[in-house]
Design an enzyme around this catalytic site. Structure first.
Site, PDB file in Angstrom:
ATOM      1  N   ASP A  13       0.607  -1.424  -0.108  1.00  0.00           N
ATOM      2  CA  ASP A  13       0.123  -0.095  -0.153  1.00  0.00           C
ATOM      3  C   ASP A  13       0.396   1.324  -0.114  1.00  0.00           C
ATOM      4  OD1 ASP A  13      -1.646  -1.219  -0.060  1.00  0.00           O
ATOM      5  OD2 ASP A  13      -2.099  -1.450   2.503  1.00  0.00           O
ATOM      6  N   GLU A  14       2.072   0.822  -0.954  1.00  0.00           N
ATOM      7  CA  GLU A  14       2.915   2.257  -1.216  1.00  0.00           C
ATOM      8  C   GLU A  14       2.538   3.431  -1.636  1.00  0.00           C
ATOM      9  OE1 GLU A  14       3.619  -0.879  -1.055  1.00  0.00           O
ATOM     10  OE2 GLU A  14       5.439  -1.527   0.983  1.00  0.00           O
ATOM     11  N   GLY A  15       1.772   3.622  -2.500  1.00  0.00           N
ATOM     12  CA  GLY A  15       1.197   4.062  -3.699  1.00  0.00           C
ATOM     13  C   GLY A  15       1.744   3.136  -5.162  1.00  0.00           C
ATOM     14  N   LYS A  16       1.494   2.493  -4.960  1.00  0.00           N
ATOM     15  CA  LYS A  16       2.536   1.799  -5.762  1.00  0.00           C
ATOM     16  C   LYS A  16       1.099   1.969  -7.227  1.00  0.00           C
ATOM     17  CE  LYS A  16       2.415  -2.630  -3.991  1.00  0.00           C
ATOM     18  NZ  LYS A  16       2.143  -2.137  -2.717  1.00  0.00           N
ATOM     19  N   GLY A  40      -4.558  -4.406  -3.306  1.00  0.00           N
ATOM     20  CA  GLY A  40      -5.581  -3.114  -4.099  1.00  0.00           C
ATOM     21  C   GLY A  40      -4.935  -1.746  -4.478  1.00  0.00           C
ATOM     22  N   HIS A  41      -4.447  -1.528  -6.064  1.00  0.00           N
ATOM     23  CA  HIS A  41      -3.380  -1.103  -6.466  1.00  0.00           C
ATOM     24  C   HIS A  41      -4.351   0.210  -6.766  1.00  0.00           C
ATOM     25  CE1 HIS A  41      -0.246  -3.531  -7.090  1.00  0.00           C
ATOM     26  NE2 HIS A  41      -0.652  -3.573  -6.077  1.00  0.00           N
ATOM     27  N   GLN A 225       2.115  -5.917  -3.157  1.00  0.00           N
ATOM     28  CA  GLN A 225       2.351  -5.728  -1.767  1.00  0.00           C
ATOM     29  C   GLN A 225       4.151  -5.087  -1.812  1.00  0.00           C
ATOM     30  OE1 GLN A 225       1.441  -9.181  -3.385  1.00  0.00           O
ATOM     31  NE2 GLN A 225      -0.616  -8.599  -2.193  1.00  0.00           N
ATOM     32  N   THR A 240       3.165 -12.329   3.557  1.00  0.00           N
ATOM     33  CA  THR A 240       2.639 -13.035   2.499  1.00  0.00           C
ATOM     34  C   THR A 240       3.009 -14.361   1.228  1.00  0.00           C
ATOM     35  OG1 THR A 240       1.219 -12.647   0.278  1.00  0.00           O
ATOM     36  CG2 THR A 240       3.135 -11.644   0.081  1.00  0.00           C
ATOM     37  N   PRO A 309      -9.182  -1.012   8.488  1.00  0.00           N
ATOM     38  CA  PRO A 309      -7.927  -0.200   9.095  1.00  0.00           C
ATOM     39  C   PRO A 309      -6.329  -0.362   9.338  1.00  0.00           C
ATOM     40  CG  PRO A 309      -8.989  -0.266  10.804  1.00  0.00           C
ATOM     41  CD  PRO A 309      -9.975  -1.880  10.313  1.00  0.00           C
ATOM     42  N   ARG A 310      -5.915   0.609   8.684  1.00  0.00           N
ATOM     43  CA  ARG A 310      -4.591   0.254   8.551  1.00  0.00           C
ATOM     44  C   ARG A 310      -3.432   0.876   9.660  1.00  0.00           C
ATOM     45  NH1 ARG A 310      -3.380   2.415   2.150  1.00  0.00           N
ATOM     46  NH2 ARG A 310      -4.695   0.649   1.841  1.00  0.00           N
TER      47      ARG A 310
HETATM   48  P1  GDP Z   1      -0.743   0.784  -3.932  1.00  0.00           P
HETATM   49  O1  GDP Z   1      -1.543  -0.931  -3.173  1.00  0.00           O
HETATM   50  O2  GDP Z   1       0.903  -0.431  -3.122  1.00  0.00           O
HETATM   51  O3  GDP Z   1      -1.326   0.457  -4.887  1.00  0.00           O
HETATM   52  O4  GDP Z   1      -1.929   1.907  -2.297  1.00  0.00           O
HETATM   53  P2  GDP Z   1      -2.943   1.802  -2.458  1.00  0.00           P
HETATM   54  O5  GDP Z   1      -3.879   2.255  -3.766  1.00  0.00           O
HETATM   55  O6  GDP Z   1      -3.370   0.487  -1.786  1.00  0.00           O
HETATM   56  O7  GDP Z   1      -2.682   2.459  -0.833  1.00  0.00           O
HETATM   57  C1  GDP Z   1      -2.058   3.777  -1.667  1.00  0.00           C
HETATM   58  C2  GDP Z   1      -3.319   4.979  -1.470  1.00  0.00           C
HETATM   59  O8  GDP Z   1      -2.783   6.390  -0.688  1.00  0.00           O
HETATM   60  C3  GDP Z   1      -4.323   5.301  -2.335  1.00  0.00           C
HETATM   61  O9  GDP Z   1      -5.821   5.690  -1.833  1.00  0.00           O
HETATM   62  C4  GDP Z   1      -3.898   6.155  -3.249  1.00  0.00           C
HETATM   63  O10 GDP Z   1      -5.194   6.984  -3.659  1.00  0.00           O
HETATM   64  C5  GDP Z   1      -3.153   6.860  -2.690  1.00  0.00           C
HETATM   65  N1  GDP Z   1      -2.511   8.199  -2.411  1.00  0.00           N
HETATM   66  C6  GDP Z   1      -1.620   7.990  -3.456  1.00  0.00           C
HETATM   67  N2  GDP Z   1      -0.239   8.899  -2.964  1.00  0.00           N
HETATM   68  C7  GDP Z   1      -0.837   9.527  -2.289  1.00  0.00           C
HETATM   69  C8  GDP Z   1      -0.663  10.871  -1.897  1.00  0.00           C
HETATM   70  O11 GDP Z   1       0.804  11.093  -2.465  1.00  0.00           O
HETATM   71  N3  GDP Z   1      -1.631  11.824  -1.404  1.00  0.00           N
HETATM   72  C9  GDP Z   1      -1.842  11.303  -1.155  1.00  0.00           C
HETATM   73  N4  GDP Z   1      -3.201  12.338  -0.332  1.00  0.00           N
HETATM   74  N5  GDP Z   1      -3.170  10.139  -1.275  1.00  0.00           N
HETATM   75  C10 GDP Z   1      -1.849   9.283  -1.822  1.00  0.00           C
HETATM   76  P1  IMO Z   2      -0.811  -4.078  -2.267  1.00  0.00           P
HETATM   77  O1  IMO Z   2       0.043  -4.813  -3.649  1.00  0.00           O
HETATM   78  C1  IMO Z   2      -1.130  -4.703   2.092  1.00  0.00           C
HETATM   79  C2  IMO Z   2      -1.603  -8.966   3.476  1.00  0.00           C
HETATM   80  C3  IMO Z   2      -2.298  -9.946   4.654  1.00  0.00           C
HETATM   81  C4  IMO Z   2      -1.886  -9.852   5.470  1.00  0.00           C
HETATM   82  C5  IMO Z   2      -0.595 -10.792   5.300  1.00  0.00           C
HETATM   83  C6  IMO Z   2      -0.928 -12.003   4.110  1.00  0.00           C
HETATM   84  O2  IMO Z   2      -1.963  -3.122  -2.476  1.00  0.00           O
HETATM   85  O3  IMO Z   2       0.269  -3.310  -1.588  1.00  0.00           O
HETATM   86  P2  IMO Z   2      -2.311 -13.144   1.686  1.00  0.00           P
HETATM   87  O4  IMO Z   2      -4.046 -12.030   2.036  1.00  0.00           O
HETATM   88  O5  IMO Z   2      -1.385 -12.145   1.165  1.00  0.00           O
HETATM   89  O6  IMO Z   2      -2.206 -14.531   2.249  1.00  0.00           O
HETATM   90  O7  IMO Z   2      -1.742 -11.895   3.794  1.00  0.00           O
HETATM   91  O8  IMO Z   2       0.287 -10.055   3.731  1.00  0.00           O
HETATM   92  N1  IMO Z   2      -1.225  -8.108   2.841  1.00  0.00           N
HETATM   93  C7  IMO Z   2      -1.490  -7.220   2.177  1.00  0.00           C
HETATM   94  N2  IMO Z   2      -0.957  -5.953   2.641  1.00  0.00           N
HETATM   95  N3  IMO Z   2      -0.498  -4.519   0.513  1.00  0.00           N
HETATM   96  C8  IMO Z   2      -1.022  -5.696   0.172  1.00  0.00           C
HETATM   97  O9  IMO Z   2      -1.170  -5.521  -1.475  1.00  0.00           O
HETATM   98  C9  IMO Z   2      -1.256  -7.054   0.680  1.00  0.00           C
HETATM   99  N4  IMO Z   2      -1.249  -8.610   0.097  1.00  0.00           N
HETATM  100  C10 IMO Z   2      -1.087  -9.018   1.337  1.00  0.00           C
HETATM  101  O10 IMO Z   2      -2.817  -8.120   5.176  1.00  0.00           O
HETATM  102  O11 IMO Z   2      -1.233  -9.663   6.635  1.00  0.00           O
HETATM  103 MG    MG Z   3      -2.933  -1.787  -1.581  1.00  0.00          MG
END
Ligand code: GDP
Ligand code: IMO
Ligand code: MG
Length: 429
Positions: A13-16, A40-41, A225, A240, A309-310
Site C-alpha cells: 500500500d505504498e502507492g505503487k 489493491g492498487h 505487496q 504473504t 484500518p491500517r
Molecule cells: P498500492 O497498493 O501500493 O497501490 O497502494 P494503495 O492504492 O493500496 O494505497 C495508497 C492510497 O494512497 C490510495 O488511496 C491512493 O489513492 C493514495 N495516495 C497515493 N499517493 C498519494 C499521495 O501522494 N497523497 C495522498 N493524499 N494520497 C495518495
Molecule cells: P498491495 O499490492 C497490504 C498482507 C495481509 C496480511 C499478509 C498476508 O495493495 O500493496 P495474504 O492474503 O497475502 O495471504 O495476506 O499480507 N497483504 C497486504 N497488505 N497491501 C497488500 O497488497 C497486501 N497483500 C497482502 O494484510 O497481513
Molecule cells: Mg494496496
C-alpha cells in the site's frame, strides 16, 4: 536495457498503483509478477478512481500491453469481474491487450475456504490474511498439486483437475477443520464457464516478452505487496506467500537481470501495515490516528482490498534501508508527503534499540523485531498545504530537509514525490 522493476519498500500500500500509472506513460508493456487479488492498487485520474486488484495498473494507458506472469495466482471470477467493471467505465480489455501466462496458477473457492479455515483456527495467532486464498494457492503450486492457467485450454483436463483438487480440499476442510465440504461438480461447472471466457487471454508469454525486450520496448514490472511481506525477505510467518521483492520479478515474468536498468522503490512518507506482525514504529495514539485519517477521504488508511484500518506510524528508516539493499533500488519514490503537513515535529526511525544495544540493521527474526524499539531523529514540520506544489523548489524547506535526510540515510536519490492521489499531484526532480 529496457526493464524497470517497481517494488513496494514497506508492507504494501505504498502507492505503487499511482506510481505504476505514472511510469506506464513511457512503457509499452506493464507486467504483474507476484501475488493475486490480495493486492489493491489505486489510480486517481481527475475525478475517476480505479481500484485494481489483479489487472496491472498500466492498463489505463492505451498504448500499454499488460501481462500477468507465472508468478501470479489468478482468481478467474475476480479477474472477469474486474474486466467487466473496467468495460463499464469505458476501458476495454481485449485479449490482445492482456496476456495471462499459461504457467500462472488458478485460485479456487477451495483455496479461499482453506485460507478462511486456517485463519480462524489460528485464533489470536492469525496472520490477518486478505482471505483471497493466496496462501493455499501457492502451497498447492509449490507442492506440485496446483492448477495452471493453461488447463483452461483443455476443458476435460481442467474438469478432472478441479474434481481431484476439491476432493483434496474437502478432506482437509472436513477432517482438519471440521468445516463443511465444497461441491466439486458445481465448482467444476463454474470453472468450465470461466475457461471459455478466459482461454483467449491465456498464452505462453515468453515469445512475446522476448520480442518486446529485443525490440527495446520499455517493460515495467509492477510489484504487488511489499518487500517486508516477501515470504523470504519479510518476518515469517507474517508475510504473504509470494516474492514481491526483486527476485520475484525475474522468475514471475521470466527474464534475466541483464535486461534491467532501473529498480524503483516506492515508500510512503510514513509507515502503514495491514494484518499481524511486528511494526516497531507503530503509533497507537493520536498521531497514529491522524496519519490514518477518519476514513472521510478516499486516501485515508483503510485497506483497498478488505477495508480494514491500517496500522500507522512514523517512517522506519531501518526497514527502508533494508528494502533498498536487498532489492538494489536505483531510486526511491516518496508518496503521501502531503499527509505530513501540519505536524509540529516529525520522526524517522534511524536505528533500533534491541536488548539495550543499538542496532542499525533489520533483525531477521520475529521475536527480535517484536522487541526492537525505534531510535528516532526528530525534524521540524511544515504548516503549508503542499498539495498544489509541483516543483522541488516550491516545497517548504522543512519538507526538503525531510526528503534529503531520507536520501542520505538510504544512499539513493528520491526522484519523485507525490503530494496527493491524483495523477498530476507529482513532483519530479
Ligand atoms: P498500492 O497498493 O501500493 O497501490 O497502494 P494503495 O492504492 O493500496 O494505497 C495508497 C492510497 O494512497 C490510495 O488511496 C491512493 O489513492 C493514495 N495516495 C497515493 N499517493 C498519494 C499521495 O501522494 N497523497 C495522498 N493524499 N494520497 C495518495
Ligand atoms: P498491495 O499490492 C497490504 C498482507 C495481509 C496480511 C499478509 C498476508 O495493495 O500493496 P495474504 O492474503 O497475502 O495471504 O495476506 O499480507 N497483504 C497486504 N497488505 N497491501 C497488500 O497488497 C497486501 N497483500 C497482502 O494484510 O497481513
Ligand atoms: Mg494496496
Amino acid at each position: 536495457m529496457p526493464v524497470t522493476i517497481l517494488i513496494g519498500a514497506q508492507w504494501g500500500d505504498e502507492g505503487k498503483g499511482r506510481v505504476v500509472d505514472w511510469f506506464a506513460q513511457q512503457s509499452q508493456v506493464v507486467a504483474r509478477y507476484a501475488g493475486g487479488d490480495n493486492a489493491g492498487h489505486t489510480v486517481t485520474i481527475a475525478d475517476n478512481t480505479f481500484k485494481l486488484h489483479i489487472i496491472p495498473s498500466g492498463i489505463l494507458h492505451e498504448q500499454v500491453t499488460c501481462i500477468l506472469g507465472q508468478g501470479v495466482v489468478l482468481n478467474p471470477k475476480r479477474f472477469l469481474s474486474e474486466v467487466a467493471d473496467l468495460h463499464a467505465r469505458g476501458i476495454d480489455i481485449a485479449p490482445q491487450r492482456l496476456m495471462i501466462s499459461d504457467r500462472a496458477h488458478l485460485i479456487t473457492p477451495g483455496h479461499m475456504a482453506l485460507d478462511a479455515a486456517s485463519e480462524s483456527a489460528l485464533g489470536d495467532d492469525a496472520i490477518g490474511t486478505t482471505k483471497r486464498g493466496i496462501g493455499p494457492a501457492y502451497t498447492d503450486k509449490v507442492r506440485r498439486r496446483g492448477l495452471q492457467a493453461g488447463l483452461m485450454h483443455t476443458p476435460e483436463d481442467l474438469g478432472e483437475a478441479i474434481q481431484r483438487h476439491i476432493q483434496e480440499v474437502n478432506e482437509t476442510l472436513v477432517n482438519q477443520y471440521g468445516a463443511a465440504p465444497l461441491d466439486a461438480d458445481k465448482i467444476a461447472a463454474e470453472y468450465a464457464e470461466y475457461a471459455q471466457q478466459l482461454a483467449p487471454y491465456i498464452t505462453n508469454i515468453a515469445p512475446a516478452l522476448l520480442k518486446a525486450l529485443r525490440q527495446g520496448q520499455r517493460v515495467l514490472c509492477e510489484g504487488a505487496q511489499g518487500t517486508l511481506l516477501d515470504v523470504d525477505m519479510g518476518h515469517y510467518p507474517f508475510v504473504t506467500s509470494s516474492s514481491p521483492s526483486v527476485g520475484g520479478a525475474l522468475t514471475g515474468i521470466g527474464f534475466g537481470p541483464t535486461w534491467v536498468d532501473r529498480v524503483v522503490g516506492v515508500t510512503k512518507a510514513f509507515s502503514t501495515r495491514v494484518g499481524s506482525g511486528p511494526m516497531p514504529t507503530e503509533l497507537n495514539d493520536a498521531i497514529g490516528d491522524r496519519l490514518r485519517g477518519t476514513g472521510a477521504n478516499p486516501w485515508d488508511e483503510y485497506g483497498t482490498t478488505t477495508g480494514r484500518p491500517r496500522r500507522c506510524g512514523w517512517l522506519d528508516g531501518v526497514v527502508l534501508r533494508y528494502a533498498a539493499e536487498v532489492n538494489g533500488f536505483t531510486e526511491l519514490i516518496l508518496t503521501k508527503l502531503d499527509i505530513l503537513s501540519g505536524f509540529e515535529t516529525l520522526n524517522i526511525a534511524v536505528a533500533y534499540e534491541l536488548d539495550g544495544q543499538r542496532v542499525d540493521y533489520l533483525p531477521a527474526r520475529v521475536s527480535d523485531m517484536e522487541r526492537a524499539t525505534p531510535i528516532y531523529k526528530t525534524f521540524t514540520g511544515w504548516t503549508d498545504d503542499i498539495t498544489h506544489v509541483r516543483t522541488w523548489e516550491a516545497l517548504p524547506s522543512a519538507a526538503r530537509q525531510y526528503v534529503e535526510f531520507i536520501e542520505d540515510m538510504i544512499g539513493i536519490p528520491v526522484t519523485m514525490m507525490s503530494v496527493g492521489p491524483e495523477r498530476s499531484q507529482m513532483i519530479v526532480r
